[in-house]
Write a protein that holds these residues in place. Structure first.
Motif, PDB file in Angstrom:
ATOM      1  N   SER A  57      18.038  92.753  82.733  1.00  0.00           N
ATOM      2  CA  SER A  57      18.330  94.193  82.678  1.00  0.00           C
ATOM      3  C   SER A  57      17.058  95.018  82.822  1.00  0.00           C
ATOM      4  CB  SER A  57      19.023  94.525  81.353  1.00  0.00           C
ATOM      5  OG  SER A  57      19.212  95.921  81.217  1.00  0.00           O
ATOM      6  N   ALA A  58      15.981  94.591  82.155  1.00  0.00           N
ATOM      7  CA  ALA A  58      14.708  95.315  82.261  1.00  0.00           C
ATOM      8  C   ALA A  58      14.191  95.304  83.694  1.00  0.00           C
ATOM      9  CB  ALA A  58      13.684  94.692  81.318  1.00  0.00           C
TER      10      ALA A  58
ATOM     11  N   ALA B 151      20.990  84.984  82.868  1.00  0.00           N
ATOM     12  CA  ALA B 151      21.670  86.270  82.734  1.00  0.00           C
ATOM     13  C   ALA B 151      22.967  86.246  83.518  1.00  0.00           C
ATOM     14  CB  ALA B 151      20.785  87.395  83.250  1.00  0.00           C
TER      15      ALA B 151
ATOM     16  N   LYS C 288      11.344  96.977  76.825  1.00  0.00           N
ATOM     17  CA  LYS C 288      12.498  96.094  76.644  1.00  0.00           C
ATOM     18  C   LYS C 288      12.143  94.652  77.018  1.00  0.00           C
ATOM     19  CE  LYS C 288      16.512  97.436  78.332  1.00  0.00           C
ATOM     20  NZ  LYS C 288      17.620  97.648  79.325  1.00  0.00           N
TER      21      LYS C 288
ATOM     22  N   GLN D  20       9.773  93.045  74.396  1.00  0.00           N
ATOM     23  CA  GLN D  20      10.494  92.695  73.177  1.00  0.00           C
ATOM     24  C   GLN D  20      11.298  91.415  73.369  1.00  0.00           C
ATOM     25  OE1 GLN D  20      10.371  94.372  70.013  1.00  0.00           O
ATOM     26  NE2 GLN D  20      11.215  92.324  69.588  1.00  0.00           N
ATOM     27  N   ALA D  21      11.905  91.261  74.542  1.00  0.00           N
ATOM     28  CA  ALA D  21      12.661  90.045  74.838  1.00  0.00           C
ATOM     29  C   ALA D  21      11.730  88.835  74.874  1.00  0.00           C
ATOM     30  CB  ALA D  21      13.399  90.201  76.161  1.00  0.00           C
TER      31      ALA D  21
ATOM     32  N   GLU E 269      19.613  88.046  79.454  1.00  0.00           N
ATOM     33  CA  GLU E 269      20.261  89.271  79.952  1.00  0.00           C
ATOM     34  C   GLU E 269      19.348  90.474  79.782  1.00  0.00           C
ATOM     35  OE1 GLU E 269      22.402  91.666  81.881  1.00  0.00           O
ATOM     36  OE2 GLU E 269      23.118  89.593  81.675  1.00  0.00           O
ATOM     37  N   ARG E 270      18.625  90.548  78.670  1.00  0.00           N
ATOM     38  CA  ARG E 270      17.702  91.659  78.450  1.00  0.00           C
ATOM     39  C   ARG E 270      16.555  91.632  79.453  1.00  0.00           C
ATOM     40  NH1 ARG E 270      16.707  90.172  72.496  1.00  0.00           N
ATOM     41  NH2 ARG E 270      14.874  91.541  72.683  1.00  0.00           N
TER      42      ARG E 270
ATOM     43  N   ASP F  54      21.346  86.185  75.385  1.00  0.00           N
ATOM     44  CA  ASP F  54      21.009  87.583  75.124  1.00  0.00           C
ATOM     45  C   ASP F  54      19.618  87.918  75.656  1.00  0.00           C
ATOM     46  OD1 ASP F  54      21.298  90.225  73.671  1.00  0.00           O
ATOM     47  OD2 ASP F  54      19.541  89.399  72.635  1.00  0.00           O
ATOM     48  N   ILE F  55      18.658  87.044  75.406  1.00  0.00           N
ATOM     49  CA  ILE F  55      17.289  87.283  75.885  1.00  0.00           C
ATOM     50  C   ILE F  55      17.240  87.291  77.407  1.00  0.00           C
ATOM     51  CG2 ILE F  55      14.974  86.276  75.996  1.00  0.00           C
ATOM     52  CD1 ILE F  55      15.431  85.307  73.101  1.00  0.00           C
TER      53      ILE F  55
END
Length: 627
Positions: free
Chosen positions: A189-190, A158, A94, A97-98, A185-186, A182-183
């Protein structure tokens, strides 16, 4: 895992390499235990005598226990590390990918995980101006008005709220802001997910340690049992217990086992030893290794509980003047706390351990030492169950499976185990050039009360599938997942109500045996020896003249057929008759018995035992029969 940089740079291959190292230690420890038991301890016990030999054997037993403990604990570490790497793959994927998305949009990911984004691109390909409202030269100008928030560049974090502007939608006029949010936050989150995983596994791994010293104590084994449960809870998604076959045939069990890699087999065997040890059809060495772990840890737990409860107090005490006996209230409390049950279960486990420790010990009167013992089944459910083999049935030329009768349970395992060690000695004496395995199968819930339970055939019908599965499993273990003709001569020996279980098993489906021997049978629920599926010429019965069980059991457990009843060749009844194996009308070989009572059929040196040994090794011409 506190930063995204640490998660990005984490080399999961290092965890897997470490897991592989621990796996090698675990595997080698188990192999070392087998070598110690078979190539060192048994030869010492079988060939040496004296205090030095006794001390050497004791030290080797301790070494064997140490290797067993190392095998289990290192296996747990291996599985925990493998599972940790598997779980961290998700957050790392994750995050990467971000980061790739940020690079594609020309965003900058800052050290704290925030994302800096540029202003939007205008139609002519240039960045949008920071201000709006300017006019061409020479024209009057409106006041210069700043763009709405979000139209220029900025930094997204985030959890930061995305402002809403009328007519612009969320994120204002700069679409980069929403993408950056969004990035960010990802990324966060990861990192959070990885941190939670790291903390959870760190807690488990910190527990997987042992104190220094040479002795594996009960406290260490109890701690190992707790470690096992903790690892099971933690790695459930990686190595799911539900994937282990439940309620399947031995052939299906073996097919599943054969489909696993060597590493997966080691992981399942150390993480779910009770489940693997119970699977009919798996190799006996696999079941033995798993069940030994369960036995050692369970025995330590019961020993600790018994120590807490203390020995049984006197049942009666004297009170009053003159004194009279009354029930001791302390004894009543001890009983209520389960003291008798704990003690009895522990006694049964001690009997199993005593047999394990007796491998190689010479028998009485110069008899050879017993072969390696195998624990093919063990649990403390209900009254407990145990399946103990003398020698490996997977490779034996001759195999005998003993089914005990009323009263069989874990607490009384010692007597039933001895019957099969005596049978092994007799069979080995008659065929020393052949390998023999004799098995005590306390694998069913036997009736416990001869008056209220034993007359009922329900216990036999309930237990028949378990016996058939075990017998089928022996053949599958020899041949693998593909069915084939048994290459081992297999005899089922049953006593008392155990013979009723065997009869019910033959009615369920074809029994995986060549011969059936019954002793003191109250009835097999079938009327003729030919109904048992092995041919009447391979059914053998023993019944002492003063054994009351055959006569008591006939009305309840006997079988029926049209025929003639005989006594010493003289007919005395005809028509629809009820038969038991000791009847001439039943059609079995009636072997000669020189023992008395219901429990003497395994007396050392008896014709009764010699006859059983001859059947086990297939020397039918040596069997003494009654005319």
């Amino acid at each position: 895992m506190s930063t995204w940089q640490q998660l990005r740079d984490l080399k999961l291959s290092e965890y897997r390499n470490a897991a592989g190292g621990w796996g090698k230690v675990s595997h080698r420890a188990d192999a070392a235990r087998l070598r110690v038991d078979r190539e060192m301890t048994i030869p010492v016990r079988s060939t040496q005598k004296g205090e030095t030999a006794t001390k050497a054997a004791s030290d080797l037993d301790r070494l064997s226990r140490n290797y067993q403990y190392i095998h289990g604990e290192c296996g747990l570490i291996r599985t925990t590390l493998e599972s940790l790497a598997a779980e961290l793959e998700g957050p790392q994927r994750k995050l990467k990918q971000a980061l790739e998305d940020a690079e594609a949009f020309k965003f900058t990911v800052n050290e704290d995980g925030s994302v800096t984004y540029p202003p939007p691109i205008s139609k002519d390909g240039t960045p949008a101006p920071a201000l709006s409202g300017a006019h061409a030269p020479g024209k009057s100008a409106d006041p210069i008005v700043p763009l709405a928030p979000g139209v220029g560049g900025g930094t997204a974090r985030a959890g930061a709220p995305i402002p809403y502007l009328p007519g612009k939608g969320e994120g204002g006029g700069n679409p980069n802001k929403a993408m950056a949010e969004d990035i960010a936050e990802r990324i966060a989150s990861a990192v959070r997910d990885a941190g939670e995983i790291d903390a959870r596994y760190a807690s488990v791994l910190r527990k997987l340690k042992a104190p220094t010293g040479l002795d594996v104590t009960d406290d260490m084994l109890i701690d190992a049992a707790k470690d096992l449960q903790a690892v099971q809870r933690t790695v459930g998604d990686y190595l799911d217990e539900k994937k282990i076959p439940h309620g399947k045939s031995p052939a299906e069990n073996r097919k599943w086992w054969d489909s696993l890699t060597d590493e997966q087999r080691d992981e399942y065997a150390t993480l779910y030893p009770a489940e693997i040890g119970a699977l009919d059809g798996l190799p006996s060495e696999v079941r033995d290794t798993s069940n030994r772990i369960v036995l050692a840890e369970t025995r330590a737990q019961f020993a600790q509980e018994y120590e807490r409860l203390g020995p049984e107090p006197p049942q009666y005490v004297q009170v009053g003047d003159p004194p009279s006996a009354v029930v001791n209230p302390i004894w009543q409390q001890w009983q209520k706390a389960g003291g008798a049950g704990v003690r009895d279960m522990l006694n049964g486990m001690d009997d199993i351990q005593a047999r394990l420790d007796a491998s190689g010990v010479p028998g009485p009167n110069g008899k050879p030492g017993l072969p390696q013992a195998y624990v093919l089944g063990f649990d403390t459910k209900g009254l407990g169950h145990a399946i103990i083999a003398n020698g490996n049935p997977d490779t034996a030329d001759n195999t005998a499976v003993y089914v005990p009768g009323t009263g069989a349970q874990l607490a009384k395992a010692g007597g039933d185990i001895k019957r099969m060690t005596d049978t092994w000695q007799e069979a080995h004496a008659q065929a020393p050039d052949k390998t023999t395995s004799t098995i005590t199968w306390i694998g069913y819930d036997a009736p416990q009360n001869i008056v209220t339970d034993s007359p009922s055939p329900s216990y036999a019908y309930d237990s028949a599938p378990k016996l058939n599965n075990f017998l089928d499993g022996l053949q599958t273990a020899r041949s693998g997942s593909e069915a084939c003709t048994p290459s081992s001569h297999t005899t089922v020996i049953a006593h008392s109500y155990g013979t009723t279980v065997v009869g019910a098993a033959t009615k369920e489906h074809h029994i995986a045996a060549n011969d059936i021997v019954v002793a003191g049978s109250p009835g097999m629920l079938v009327g003729d020896a030919s109904d048992l599926g092995v041919g009447s010429n391979h059914v053998w019965s023993e019944a002492a003249s003063d054994d009351p069980v055959p006569y008591i059991g006939r009305p309840f457990l006997g079988g029926q057929k049209w025929g003639v009843q005989y006594y010493d060749g003289v007919p005395y009844s005809a028509g629809y008759i009820q038969t038991i194996p000791s009847d001439e009308a039943f059609g079995a070989h009636r072997m000669h018995v020189n023992t008395s009572g219901h429990s003497g059929y395994w007396d050392e040196g008896s014709v009764s035992l010699e006859n059983q040994g001859a059947v086990v090794v297939g020397k039918y011409g040596d069997i003494k029969e009654d005319k």
